[in-house]
Design an enzyme around this catalytic site. Structure first.
Site: not given
Length: 291
Positions: A79, A175
């Site tokens: 991220d 993610r």
């Protein structure tokens, strides 16, 4: 004050921050059904008072997210909070709508997923991010997940970003999904933005921001409007009405005869007052959560 309130979490708050603020604002016992990453926003159901007793009914809900996938950059946390590990030029041909939709379609369905190392999943009693921060290698167990739907919302060719909507099962890491999509597109990427717009039946249209709650803590009409009752939360469970005698033994933990199918039921007394939940198994009904 018992029930569930839907908070629209903002980036400056962690999930635990929200829990603590609601707890002190309402002066009630408070819990949640699952966290959001600190940099994620959106729907965070908060259990209030006796609502904490029904958390086990809410943890397996499906989720809907909106996310921005940044292509051409890989980070150690998958991220925007992590350290950049690699950058790569993007071939603009991969950003065609036809190509992206083809890749997104390939991710629909049941599958296994490897959770990111920077996550709170525990292995051998220790969270994965603790291993990651120390550079320790550990075998991470894969998870069974399902992607019900994956849609392209927008393509930002200039910034090498794609905006997607994901409908998925519990336990799905967006993610990891973003990294996998980037890989299948022939490049690298990370989850730049994440917004959860629905958890089970709880959607963002019915949510409030934490500052709204704080400013309305003494407004009984506002709280009544925004706190979902436990009876309402459980309305999808079938209803059983017990006689006065049946309620007495039921509340004492004694199993009573039942002609109901195996499952969880809403229990009412002979005056139609909501009592809680019961579990029917092998034609016997026993108490579960008493409100």
């Amino acid at each position: 004050m018992d029930g569930i309130i839907i908070i629209n979490k903002e980036k400056e708050y962690t999930s635990n921050d929200v829990v603590q603020i609601v707890k002190h604002t309402l002066n009630e016992k408070v819990g949640h059904t699952g966290t959001l990453d600190p940099n994620a926003t959106g729907v965070l159901p908060i259990l209030i008072g006796k609502g904490t007793k029904i958390s086990k009914y809410l943890v397996n809900h499906d989720k809907i997210y909106e996310s921005t996938l940044q292509l051409g950059i890989k980070t150690d946390t998958a991220d925007g909070e992590g350290k950049i590990l690699e950058s790569k030029e993007i071939d603009k041909n991969i950003l065609s709508e036809e190509n992206i939709n083809k890749v997104l379609k390939s991710f629909k369905g049941k599958q296994t997923q490897m959770p990111p190392m920077y996550s709170a999943i525990k292995v051998n009693g220790k969270k994965l991010y603790d291993y990651a921060r120390k550079g320790e290698q550990i075998e991470v167990p894969v998870r069974n997940i399902e992607i019900y739907n994956l849609e392209l919302n927008e393509i930002d060719i200039e910034d090498n970003q794609i905006h997607i909507r994901i409908e998925c099962s519990k336990g799905t890491y967006i993610r990891t999904l973003c990294e996998d999509i980037a890989k299948k597109l022939g490049t690298i990427g990370y989850m730049k933005e994440l917004k959860r717009i629905q958890v089970g039946e709880f959607n963002i249209e019915k949510s409030i921001k934490i500052e709204e709650l704080k400013s309305n803590k003494n407004n009984s009409d506002y709280l009544k409007e925004n706190i979902i009752s436990l009876e309402k939360v459980l309305e999808n469970k079938e209803k059983i009405v017990l006689s006065k005698k049946e309620i007495e033994v039921f509340l004492n933990g004694v199993k009573i005869n039942s002609n109901c199918k195996d499952g969880i039921y809403r229990i009412y007394d002979d005056k139609q007052s909501f009592i809680g939940t019961g579990i029917s198994q092998n034609s016997k009904l026993k108490r579960d959560v008493i409100i």
